[in-house]
Design a protein around this motif. Structure first.
Motif, PDB file in Angstrom:
ATOM      1  N   ASP A  37     -37.044  31.128   6.660  1.00 40.28           N
ATOM      2  CA  ASP A  37     -38.308  31.491   6.017  1.00 40.28           C
ATOM      3  C   ASP A  37     -38.802  30.348   5.126  1.00 40.28           C
ATOM      4  OD1 ASP A  37     -40.348  33.365   5.645  1.00 40.28           O
ATOM      5  OD2 ASP A  37     -39.415  34.139   3.815  1.00 40.28           O
ATOM      6  N   LEU A  38     -37.893  29.738   4.368  1.00 38.74           N
ATOM      7  CA  LEU A  38     -38.242  28.604   3.513  1.00 38.74           C
ATOM      8  C   LEU A  38     -38.729  27.421   4.337  1.00 38.74           C
ATOM      9  CD1 LEU A  38     -38.277  27.315   0.684  1.00 38.74           C
ATOM     10  CD2 LEU A  38     -35.877  26.694   1.068  1.00 38.74           C
ATOM     11  N   MET A  39     -38.042  27.140   5.442  1.00 36.16           N
ATOM     12  CA  MET A  39     -38.448  26.031   6.301  1.00 36.16           C
ATOM     13  C   MET A  39     -39.853  26.252   6.860  1.00 36.16           C
ATOM     14  SD  MET A  39     -37.299  24.843  10.074  1.00 36.16           S
ATOM     15  CE  MET A  39     -37.824  26.416  10.583  1.00 36.16           C
ATOM     16  N   MET A  45     -47.025  24.331   4.635  1.00 33.86           N
ATOM     17  CA  MET A  45     -47.690  23.605   3.549  1.00 33.86           C
ATOM     18  C   MET A  45     -47.941  22.152   3.944  1.00 33.86           C
ATOM     19  SD  MET A  45     -46.113  25.210   0.013  1.00 33.86           S
ATOM     20  CE  MET A  45     -44.898  23.963  -0.099  1.00 33.86           C
ATOM     21  N   LEU A  46     -46.976  21.510   4.584  1.00 34.25           N
ATOM     22  CA  LEU A  46     -47.160  20.120   5.002  1.00 34.25           C
ATOM     23  C   LEU A  46     -48.180  19.989   6.118  1.00 34.25           C
ATOM     24  CD1 LEU A  46     -43.522  18.763   4.813  1.00 34.25           C
ATOM     25  CD2 LEU A  46     -45.436  18.229   3.307  1.00 34.25           C
ATOM     26  N   ASP A  47     -48.240  20.978   7.005  1.00 33.43           N
ATOM     27  CA  ASP A  47     -49.253  20.944   8.066  1.00 33.43           C
ATOM     28  C   ASP A  47     -50.659  21.066   7.494  1.00 33.43           C
ATOM     29  OD1 ASP A  47     -47.402  20.600  10.063  1.00 33.43           O
ATOM     30  OD2 ASP A  47     -47.383  22.706  10.675  1.00 33.43           O
ATOM     31  N   GLU A  48     -50.810  21.880   6.458  1.00 32.24           N
ATOM     32  CA  GLU A  48     -52.123  22.082   5.844  1.00 32.24           C
ATOM     33  C   GLU A  48     -52.558  20.905   4.972  1.00 32.24           C
ATOM     34  OE1 GLU A  48     -54.409  24.530   6.205  1.00 32.24           O
ATOM     35  OE2 GLU A  48     -53.115  25.244   7.826  1.00 32.24           O
ATOM     36  N   CYS A  49     -51.590  20.238   4.357  1.00 31.00           N
ATOM     37  CA  CYS A  49     -51.921  19.153   3.430  1.00 31.00           C
ATOM     38  C   CYS A  49     -50.865  18.040   3.541  1.00 31.00           C
ATOM     39  CB  CYS A  49     -51.988  19.707   2.012  1.00 31.00           C
ATOM     40  SG  CYS A  49     -52.658  18.533   0.837  1.00 31.00           S
ATOM     41  N   PRO A  50     -50.909  17.247   4.587  1.00 30.64           N
ATOM     42  CA  PRO A  50     -49.865  16.234   4.796  1.00 30.64           C
ATOM     43  C   PRO A  50     -49.839  15.140   3.734  1.00 30.64           C
ATOM     44  CG  PRO A  50     -51.602  16.020   6.432  1.00 30.64           C
ATOM     45  CD  PRO A  50     -51.897  17.263   5.644  1.00 30.64           C
TER      46      PRO A  50
END
Length: 67
Positions: A37-39, A45-50
């Motif tokens: 779930d954490l991964m 989050m990284l996909d939305e704001c790399p």
């Protein structure tokens, strides 16, 4: 989100909480579910704001400057 400046760079901190079952410490499946779930959350989050992530060379340079 908490903002901090370190060596002239802006950093952001996000604090998240999740309730876990009473068996979390004993059940391997519960810990695996939590990690998965954490991964997924971190990947989303990284996909939305790399641009919030640094590459490894930058992170190593900051770590060396602190020591």
């Amino acid at each position: 989100m908490i903002q901090r400046e370190l060596l002239g760079e802006q950093y952001f901190c996000l604090v998240a909480m999740k309730a876990v079952s009473q068996q979390f410490a004993w059940e391997v499946a519960e810990r695996v579910y939590f990690c998965f779930d954490l991964m997924l959350m971190l990947r989303a989050m990284l996909d939305e704001c790399p641009d919030i992530a640094q590459d490894r060379a930058d992170a190593t340079a900051v770590g060396q400057a602190l020591s």
